[in-house]
Design an enzyme around this catalytic site. Structure first.
Site: not given
Length: 516
Positions: A171-172, A406-407
């Protein structure tokens, strides 16, 4: 002589605190292969260094008969101590007391520990073993979680935060560890999930076990939520101590340096033969890392997730460094969504805590395909680029083979403020590989050739001669030097010494807008 009744009362209360939820529940904890909260704390800290805070705290809830069910300490053991003589703050949830659930009172204990850690500039370590919010307290326990989340956020990048998951975390409760720097889970006993198997079945009709949904292997291999996988609790505690050994107390200090017995001028001839003759043949980049760093010791982070990139801690000349390396034996070392996120997170941690970054580069491209494009490789790949651009710590790059497209830019190139960039003679810096380049540049010529296959081979060979080397980039100043592989260790150490007092800043701003 009659003993002072007040001292007797004190000792009785202390004894109650030491027993947590009682003998039967302690035995049940041990039977499940788990240590108690107090045992974990004492195993983590240097012998005799633990000083406990909030020893006698109890909850203040009176609903559902809780006023008659109070346990000294209220399910959290908290305090300060040392790890290898260095101050740390720690809290450990006690599953033997109300299942380790969070109450308003024990949340205040945790918050106090976190406040003290911030005020004193020391790491905070959370040992999590909890059933979640204490239902009997309603919104008061939920408020306690929010108080902790706020402190996690404000402490991020200021003091190191380490979370060990030593039981359930649901949960939280999962969001506090998620904000911290490192999460360690124990195989077979740790579980993390926002909603459990029963809820999932009722809502989506999916059937899944606790282990499949949120076990240690799931979060180390599939989700990437966890950073380390421990075989048992003592192994987990050992990992925490090792992580602490590489990182500083806070963002204003340098990481702890150790005396090294490994010669800083050591040359390793093995490195000369580690790159295969064929550009398409894989190898294990970890062998290169271990050959360069002190004593071959490398603490890999997220070892089982996004294996096409390798990140972790090592030392060079006794200085802690962060290592980022493309892994050619997995997906050819390409960058994809998961590896970009993994790399970016690690680079940002190193930058936040003044740890130099050493990059070993062999990257052909970003992984192509609709799965990657639809999944947002553009924004996720930009995270790694952003992290490198923003980092102001010393950045040293060693291009060992491919640096394409681009790498090339992303992997700590000179253009994005890397300080010292060198290449091995095997390095290839180009927009793309020879085959792809020839298909585009010579498309018309190849279509008209009498022997297209031979013409293609000739053009590929020509392209490799002209571009599949580091010298054009070196001539343009994008590479500071081309070095013999065996000299990598002394070259990098000399650069680190030169950069020891580096000072670089980013423009004044509240914060950047990271491409999330």
């Amino acid at each position: 002589m009659t003993e002072d009744p007040k001292l007797v009362q004190l000792r009785e209360r202390k004894a109650q605190a030491l027993m947590g939820g009682g003998k039967e529940r302690i035995e049940a904890q041990h039977a499940a292969g788990k240590l108690t909260a107090r045992e974990r704390v004492l195993l983590l800290l240097d012998r005799g260094s633990f000083q406990e805070f909030g020893v006698f705290v109890t909850h203040r809830c009176s609903d559902f008969g809780m006023d008659s069910r109070k346990v000294v300490g209220d399910g959290v053991v908290a305090g300060q101590g040392t790890v290898d003589g260095r101050l740390v703050f720690v809290f450990a949830q006690d599953f033997t007391v109300f299942g380790g659930t969070l109450s308003e009172a024990n949340a205040a204990k945790i918050c106090r520990i976190m406040d003290l850690a911030m005020e004193n500039g020391a790491p905070v370590i959370g040992l999590n073993d909890s059933g979640g919010a204490r239902i009997q307290e309603g919104v008061a326990s939920l408020g306690g979680y929010a108080d902790i989340f706020l402190r996690n956020t404000l402490a991020s990048g200021v003091i190191p935060q380490i979370s060990a998951i030593l039981g359930p975390c649901a949960g939280g409760a999962v969001y506090s560890p998620a904000i911290t720097d490192f999460i360690i889970m124990v195989d077979g006993t740790s579980h993390m999930f926002v909603t459990g198997p029963d809820v999932i079945k009722s809502v989506t009709n999916e059937q899944v076990t606790f282990e499949q949904l949120g076990g240690a292997k799931t979060h180390n291999e599939v989700s990437g939520v966890a950073h380390f996988l421990a075989s048992d609790e003592p192994d987990c505690i050992r990992m925490i101590r090792e992580i602490i050994s590489y990182i500083p107390q806070n963002n204003m200090e340098d990481p702890p340096r150790m005396e090294s017995t490994d010669d800083p001028n050591r040359r390793d001839p093995r490195l000369d033969d580690m790159i295969p003759d064929s550009p398409n043949k894989p190898y294990d980049v970890i062998e290169i890392i271990r050959a360069v760093v002190d004593d071959g010791r490398f603490l890999e982070v997220q070892q089982f997730y996004a294996k096409n990139i390798v990140v972790g801690f090592a030392r060079l000349d006794g200085r802690p460094v962060g290592i980022v390396a493309n892994q050619p034996k997995v997906l050819a070392g390409t960058l994809d969504i998961n590896s970009s996120i993994k790399g970016a997170r690690f680079v940002r941690f190193c930058d936040a805590f003044n740890i130099p970054i050493i990059t070993f580069e062999d990257v052909p491209w970003f992984l192509p395909g609709t799965t990657q494009e639809y999944g947002g490789i553009i924004k996720h790949g930009a995270k790694l680029l952003y992290a490198y651009c923003e980092a102001t710590v010393p950045k040293i790059t060693v291009i060992v083979r491919k640096a394409y497209g681009g790498a090339y830019d992303v992997m700590s190139s000179k253009h994005i403020r890397a300080d010292y960039n060198v290449a091995w003679p095997s390095a290839e810096l180009a927009v793309m590989g020879a085959e792809g380049a020839v298909n585009i540049v010579y498309r018309r010529e190849l279509a008209k050739a009498d022997d297209p296959q031979q013409a293609r081979k000739d053009r590929v060979d020509e392209y490799n001669r002209r571009f599949a080397n580091p010298y054009i980039a070196a001539e343009m100043g994008y590479i500071d030097d081309v070095i013999e592989p065996r000299d990598t260790r002394p070259e990098v150490i000399r650069a680190l010494r030169m950069l020891e007092n580096k000072r670089q800043t980013c423009p004044p701003r509240k914060h950047g807008n990271l491409p999330l």
